[in-house]
Design a protein around this motif. Structure first.
Motif, short mmCIF file in Angstrom:
data_model
loop_
_atom_site.label_atom_id
_atom_site.label_comp_id
_atom_site.label_asym_id
_atom_site.label_seq_id
_atom_site.Cartn_x
_atom_site.Cartn_y
_atom_site.Cartn_z
N SER A 193 56.25 119.16 -4.12
CA SER A 193 57.47 118.41 -4.41
C SER A 193 57.29 116.90 -4.39
O SER A 193 58.24 116.17 -4.65
CB SER A 193 58.58 118.81 -3.42
N LEU A 194 56.10 116.44 -4.11
CA LEU A 194 55.86 114.99 -4.06
C LEU A 194 56.25 114.33 -5.38
O LEU A 194 55.84 114.75 -6.45
CB LEU A 194 54.38 114.69 -3.77
N GLY A 195 57.09 113.32 -5.27
CA GLY A 195 57.48 112.53 -6.43
C GLY A 195 58.53 113.18 -7.32
O GLY A 195 58.88 112.62 -8.35
N LYS A 196 59.03 114.34 -6.94
CA LYS A 196 60.03 115.02 -7.75
C LYS A 196 61.42 114.78 -7.18
O LYS A 196 61.61 114.70 -5.98
CB LYS A 196 59.74 116.52 -7.80
N SER A 197 62.37 114.69 -8.07
CA SER A 197 63.76 114.53 -7.66
C SER A 197 64.31 115.89 -7.22
O SER A 197 63.75 116.93 -7.57
CB SER A 197 64.61 113.99 -8.80
N PRO A 198 65.42 115.90 -6.47
CA PRO A 198 66.01 117.19 -6.07
C PRO A 198 66.36 118.07 -7.28
O PRO A 198 66.25 119.29 -7.20
CB PRO A 198 67.27 116.78 -5.32
N ASP A 199 66.72 117.47 -8.40
CA ASP A 199 67.03 118.25 -9.60
C ASP A 199 65.80 118.96 -10.15
O ASP A 199 65.89 120.06 -10.71
CB ASP A 199 67.61 117.35 -10.70
N GLN A 231 57.96 107.12 1.82
CA GLN A 231 57.73 107.32 0.40
C GLN A 231 56.32 106.87 -0.04
O GLN A 231 56.13 106.34 -1.13
CB GLN A 231 58.80 106.62 -0.47
N GLN A 232 55.35 107.10 0.83
CA GLN A 232 53.95 106.81 0.51
C GLN A 232 53.30 108.13 0.08
O GLN A 232 52.72 108.86 0.89
CB GLN A 232 53.24 106.19 1.71
N LEU A 233 53.43 108.42 -1.20
CA LEU A 233 53.09 109.74 -1.71
C LEU A 233 51.60 110.06 -1.65
O LEU A 233 51.21 111.20 -1.39
CB LEU A 233 53.62 109.90 -3.14
#
Length: 167
Positions: A159-165, A128-130
């Protein structure tokens, strides 16, 4: 003179027995150890115990890389080090370091794009090191824009930092 010849022959045999193994010797031994570990690892219930089985192979592949960096086998050995650390030992930090080294040393090899992508992927999905993931996905897209995995790299970057939703 006969004794001197025998002494020289004995000395040569001792020195030959003490010589350092070749890159091919280390690589062949690592391949055998890797195959043996693979055969046994599937029967173990502990991921950690299974990972330890690969340490001898990892060590011998590492010797090819460190002791024979200019040998053609060093490229394959370094990729195996990264692969073992990632797939068998589940050690993303060490896998990243090995994939980075591979991507830097062999940027034009057929496996360099995958190694570069995997650095970004492991930073993103395992650590999780974006910021680091972003840098490596961008590096992939700059170096290999026509590669089959370019769409995947762009998706991962987006998609970095985005939730699956949010996806």
């Amino acid at each position: 003179m006969n004794r001197l010849g025998a002494l020289i022959l004995a000395l040569l045999l001792v020195l030959a027995g003490c010589s350092k193994p070749s890159a091919n010797d280390y690589f062949s031994k690592a391949e055998q150890q890797y195959k043996a570990a693979t055969n046994v690892a599937d029967t173990l219930h502990s991921r950690e115990a299974a990972g330890k089985l690969f340490e001898p192979a990892l060590e011998n592949y590492g010797k090819v890389v460190s002791e024979y960096p200019n040998d053609p086998l060093a490229e394959r050995a370094l990729l195996m080090v990264a692969t073992i650390r990632n797939n068998e030992m589940r050690d993303p930090e060490q896998a990243i370091e090995s994939y980075k080294l591979y991507a830097d040393r062999y940027p034009d090899s057929k496996d360099a794009p995958v190694a570069t992508f995997l650095v970004g992927y492991l930073y993103h999905n395992n650590l999780q090191q974006l910021d680091s993931a972003s840098a490596w996905y961008k590096r992939f897209l700059e170096r290999y824009p026509q590669h089959d995995m370019a769409a995947s790299a762009q998706f991962e970057l987006n998609s970095l930092g985005k939730s699956p939703d949010e996806l």
